[in-house]
Design an enzyme around this catalytic site. Structure first.
Site, short mmCIF file in Angstrom:
data_model
loop_
_atom_site.label_atom_id
_atom_site.label_comp_id
_atom_site.label_asym_id
_atom_site.label_seq_id
_atom_site.Cartn_x
_atom_site.Cartn_y
_atom_site.Cartn_z
N PHE A 265 0.81 -1.23 0.00
CA PHE A 265 0.00 0.00 0.00
C PHE A 265 0.84 1.27 0.00
O PHE A 265 0.34 2.35 0.33
CB PHE A 265 -0.98 -0.01 1.18
CG PHE A 265 -1.79 -1.27 1.28
CD1 PHE A 265 -2.74 -1.57 0.31
CD2 PHE A 265 -1.57 -2.19 2.30
CE1 PHE A 265 -3.47 -2.74 0.38
CE2 PHE A 265 -2.29 -3.38 2.36
CZ PHE A 265 -3.24 -3.65 1.40
N GLY A 492 0.11 -9.48 -3.19
CA GLY A 492 -1.23 -9.98 -2.93
C GLY A 492 -2.24 -9.47 -3.95
O GLY A 492 -3.42 -9.79 -3.88
N ALA A 536 1.56 -2.05 -16.22
CA ALA A 536 1.99 -1.43 -17.48
C ALA A 536 3.49 -1.60 -17.66
O ALA A 536 3.98 -1.86 -18.76
CB ALA A 536 1.61 0.04 -17.49
N ARG A 651 -8.63 -2.31 -20.40
CA ARG A 651 -8.86 -3.75 -20.46
C ARG A 651 -8.54 -4.36 -19.10
O ARG A 651 -7.50 -4.08 -18.51
CB ARG A 651 -7.94 -4.34 -21.53
CG ARG A 651 -8.25 -5.77 -21.89
CD ARG A 651 -9.42 -5.81 -22.86
NE ARG A 651 -9.52 -7.14 -23.45
CZ ARG A 651 -10.29 -8.12 -22.96
NH1 ARG A 651 -11.03 -7.89 -21.90
NH2 ARG A 651 -10.35 -9.28 -23.56
N ILE A 652 -9.43 -5.19 -18.61
CA ILE A 652 -9.20 -5.90 -17.37
C ILE A 652 -8.54 -7.24 -17.70
O ILE A 652 -9.04 -8.00 -18.54
CB ILE A 652 -10.54 -6.08 -16.61
CG1 ILE A 652 -11.07 -4.71 -16.16
CG2 ILE A 652 -10.38 -7.03 -15.42
CD1 ILE A 652 -10.16 -3.92 -15.25
N LYS A 656 -11.12 -12.02 -11.95
CA LYS A 656 -11.22 -12.42 -10.54
C LYS A 656 -10.29 -11.59 -9.66
O LYS A 656 -10.72 -11.04 -8.64
CB LYS A 656 -10.84 -13.91 -10.43
CG LYS A 656 -11.15 -14.54 -9.11
CD LYS A 656 -10.95 -16.05 -9.22
CE LYS A 656 -11.48 -16.74 -7.98
NZ LYS A 656 -11.41 -18.20 -8.14
N GLN A 661 -9.06 -6.57 -6.30
CA GLN A 661 -8.36 -5.29 -6.13
C GLN A 661 -9.35 -4.14 -5.94
O GLN A 661 -9.17 -3.29 -5.08
CB GLN A 661 -7.50 -4.99 -7.36
CG GLN A 661 -6.16 -5.69 -7.37
CD GLN A 661 -5.26 -5.13 -6.29
OE1 GLN A 661 -5.26 -5.60 -5.16
NE2 GLN A 661 -4.48 -4.13 -6.61
N GLY A 726 -4.93 -0.67 -8.97
CA GLY A 726 -4.58 -0.92 -7.56
C GLY A 726 -5.10 0.14 -6.61
O GLY A 726 -5.38 -0.14 -5.46
N GLU A 727 -5.20 1.37 -7.08
CA GLU A 727 -5.51 2.46 -6.15
C GLU A 727 -6.88 3.09 -6.39
O GLU A 727 -7.43 3.75 -5.51
CB GLU A 727 -4.40 3.51 -6.23
CG GLU A 727 -3.14 2.91 -5.64
CD GLU A 727 -1.86 3.71 -5.87
OE1 GLU A 727 -1.53 4.50 -5.01
OE2 GLU A 727 -1.20 3.49 -6.89
MO1 MOS Z 1 1.05 2.84 -3.74
S1 MOS Z 1 0.67 4.32 -2.36
O1 MOS Z 1 1.75 3.73 -4.97
O2 MOS Z 1 1.85 1.52 -3.14
#
Ligand code: MOS
Length: 760
Positions: A265, A492, A536, A651-652, A656, A661, A726-727
């Site tokens: 994170f 993870g 990417a 594109r995903i 799953k 995420q 991810g974010e």
């Molecule tokens: Mo994230 S805050 O770029 O691991």
């Protein structure tokens, strides 16, 4: 279905380049719901995390933390600890090896350090919680006991630990990755003053600490002149370089591994514990395991700083924005490079005639801040998207409609075209699925027994990044299998699985013919698992390495091959070999090419092209977040009843792991909205709730069924057509919650977290 060879992607996604064909690949592995390939290892306890490497002669470390924010160590008595059972040594500033400070994360290409302070080099104290002594013992229990026997006295120096006091001393402009956090387009204050409808409010977000399920840990050993660190890392190559700088070694003399990470994170970069562990291992001449306690993570590892944000929006009566002002102040230490950049989402979210954006920094004597999932956007969207909701109420316009009316047709501050922006489609699909049309706009009008019920929404946004430095090595063996090595990370998120899918699809192999090896600084590539950019970066690296591999295979195939005469650009991977794009029947298997050439294996290494796509397009992931909240009219208790995230992230790659995420980000956003708060004693700079029993994060009972959907529209200017995921889930979530609470109760709470005392 007749399979087609997968065309080689272009080397660049810049103008003139073709979209990555994998983005359009509708059959095959891209997008499939593949279960985690590391899952069985993890559930069997066979995945070795940083604190689980058994080494011969291991010692165990425990730390003593300072108890005041500024001053010096007056006396430090280690005798009793040194005489305690099992103690190997005690390290303080008196006997620690000489070391350079850590290069600050993102201030240089490979810098990974959380702060740039001297590490146990002198008696000076810079924050409340700074490590002042380290005990090494034969067991962890012995180290923990001996640590309690160390007596330290301090001489206090004047310190600033209160935000308001720091602000009174003056603020300084914030900088983020070398750029000022300031933007002025036209006169936003004048436009705001002239606007017929406006909102202008202050929003506050508190400090947050990192609570990854795996606390930070490292197993460290000096092997000859080489420093080996088994770390929990989202930046193995950066960490190796930074440690070499600290200890005066050549980069190649530091080897960092990190095969599994229990969540990062933004926190799992280089902090003082890895350095202290390496220093102690050097002194003791034995390997060291340094595993932070949960309290240790709070003392040593930075978190998200507090923010106070003003958002003002001036609009015409039809809802169109003439002015957006987003300014405010954050707290930071002098030895740090991360002021929470909360204005970032405001740069691209809406069209407006004028902008005034600014982040100011107030300096405190405290632990360094660091990156925490969507630094900037997570708390910035809270303020911005609550303000948009407040404006919608004033205008009497549906908040989704208001957002769509202010949809920009190009980047509102840079003027660049968007690479791909389908947020309106995400809004429409989300509204439909969530049943937004059933919402009652007037607040406090829906009741379910004791519960007031409301719906809210907000925009989520996070930029697409691809940092320079990606590279990959592909080793193709004569049995037709491929190993791909990249210094990347699996924390993870599902990276190992999604990237195995990508590699297999690109090379024309099956999943079990591909071995994706990562988490090792000796592998090619400078790849950060951060900024939602790792996918990417890896994707572009694999394309480059595959291009080199195909060229070499065609050379080896020679004139006897059905592929004779074809160039690398005219063939692609298919069914365990290469095939002509124009005529897939013209093919030869990898096994056949290598057998005829008499090679055991072929190795290709190449670096990804520079991330020029970011220069040409404005690139962002998008989310439309929907929340239904219940607020107990008697107790102020809150319940998230339903949540939907509708995403537009290109594109995903794996339905799953992507869904997981998105949900994980949303859950973290629910914590941000409703409970997370570091209790910071402003008199002493001490974190008072340094444990999961007092720092609250969402538990299963706090989390409802979370629905996630996505547009799956490929971005023509990214590898695989994918943008980061991810974010994005944490962005917009807190605002959707707060806006739903307003709709439920009529109470507009502008300070996080939205705890019951604020709702009574
Ligand atoms: Mo994230 S805050 O770029 O691991």
């Amino acid at each position: 279905m007749m399979n087609q060879p997968v065309e080689l992607a272009p080397n660049a996604w810049a103008p003139g380049g073709k979209p990555d064909p994998l983005g359009r690949h509708k059959h095959g592995l891209i997008g499939a719901s593949v279960s985690r390939i590391d899952g069985p290892l993890k559930v069997r306890g066979m995945a070795a995390f940083a604190a689980e490497f058994p080494l011969e002669g291991m010692t165990y470390a425990a730390l003593v933390f300072s108890t005041l924010p500024s001053g010096r160590i007056a006396t430090i008595d280690t005798r009793e600890a040194e005489a305690a059972p099992g103690v190997v040594l005690v390290m303080t500033h008196r006997n620690a090896p000489r070391m350079q400070p850590m290069p600050l994360f993102l201030t240089a290409e490979k810098a990974a350090g959380g702060d740039n302070l001297p590490i146990m080099q002198d008696e000076n104290i810079h924050w409340n919680g700074q490590p002042v002594a380290l005990v090494l013992a034969e067991t962890q229990e012995q180290a923990d006991h001996a640590r309690s026997l160390i007596r330290v006295t301090y001489e206090a120096a004047p310190s600033i630990t209160a935000f308001d006091k720091a602000r009174q001393g003056g603020t300084e402009p914030g900088m983020f990755m070398g750029q000022p956090l300031k933007l002025v387009i036209n006169d936003a204050e004048a436009a705001l003053a002239a606007a017929p409808v406006k909102v202008d409010a202050l929003y506050r977000t508190p400090r947050h600490n990192h609570n990854a399920i795996e606390p930070h840990a490292a197993t460290v050993a000096w092997q000859g002149d080489e420093l080996v660190v088994h770390d929990a890392s989202q930046a193995v190559a950066h960490t190796a370089w930074s440690l070499s700088h600290v200890f005066g070694l050549a980069e190649k003399q530091v080897h960092v591994t990190s095969p599994f990470v229990g969540g990062g994170f933004g926190s799992k970069t280089l902090w003082q514990h890895q350095v202290l562990g390496a220093a102690a291992a050097k002194l003791a001449g034995r390997p060291v395991r340094i595993a932070l306690s949960r309290e240790g993570v709070y003392r040593l590892i930075g978190g998200r700083t507090l923010t106070e944000q003003r958002v003002a929006i001036g609009a015409r009566r039809d809802g169109r924005f003439d002015a957006i002002i987003h300014t405010g102040t954050v707290a930071m230490s002098r030895h740090n490079a991360l002021p929470e950049p909360f204005i970032l989402p405001t740069r691209g979210a809406y069209a407006a005639g004028s902008f005034g954006l600014d982040v100011e920094v107030a300096y405190l004597d405290m632990l360094a801040n660091t990156f925490m999932r969507a630094p900037g956007e997570s708390v910035g969207t809270f303020a911005l998207e609550c303000a948009v909701d407040e404006l919608a109420v004033k205008l009497g316009i549906d908040p989704i409609e208001l957002r769509i009316r202010n949809e920009p047709d190009k980047d509102p501050v840079e003027g660049k075209p968007f690479s791909s922006r389908n947020i309106v489609a995400a809004w429409r699909a989300g509204a439909d699925r969530f049943g937004w049309s059933k919402r009652t706009p007037s607040p406090g009008s829906v009741r379910d027994g004791e519960w007031l019920v409301g719906m809210g929404c907000a925009t989520g946004t996070y930029p697409y990044y691809r940092m320079p430095g990606g590279a990959a090595r592909i080793t193709l063996t004569k049995d037709g299998r491929a190993k791909v090595e990249i210094a990347a990370h699996e924390m993870g998120m599902g990276t190992a699985t999604a990237q195995t899918q990508v590699i297999a699809e690109r090379l024309g192999l099956t999943l079990d013919q591909v071995n994706f090896a990562y988490g090792d600084s000796s592998f090619p590539g400078l790849v950060l698992a951060g900024g939602s950019q790792q996918t990417a970066s890896i994707g572009a690296s694999v394309v480059a390495a595959q291009h080199a591999l195909v060229a070499e295979l065609l050379r080896l195939a020679g004139n006897a091959s059905p592929l004779a005469g074809l160039t690398a650009d005219a063939v692609g991977g298919l069914d365990g070999g290469l095939a002509a794009l124009s005529d897939p029947a013209r093919r030869e298997s990898y096994v056949s090419i290598l057998a005829r050439a008499g090679h055991e294996q072929v190795v290709a290494v190449a670096g990804a092209p520079p991330p020029d796509e970011q220069l040409h397009w404005s690139m962002h992931s998008h989310g439309a977040m929907f929340c239904e909240m219940g607020v107990n009219a008697v107790t102020g208790e809150t319940r998230v009843r339903r949540f939907l995230g509708s995403f537009d992230c290109g594109r995903i790659l794996n339905a799953k792991t992507a869904a997981s995420q998105f949900r994980g980000g949303i859950i973290m956003g629910l914590g941000l909205a409703l409970m997370e708060e570091t209790q910071f004693d402003e008199r002493t700079g001490r974190v008072m709730n340094a444990s999961l029993s007092e720092y609250h994060v969402p538990v299963h009972m706090d989390v409802p069924e979370i629905d996630v959907i996505w547009t799956d529209i490929p971005d023509p200017h990214t590898p695989m057509g994918a943008r980061g995921i991810g974010e994005i889930g944490i962005t917009g979530t807190a605002a959707a919650v707060a806006n739903a609470i307003f709709n439920a109760t009529g109470k507009r709470i502008r300070d996080l977290p939205l705890t019951p005392d604020r709702l009574m």
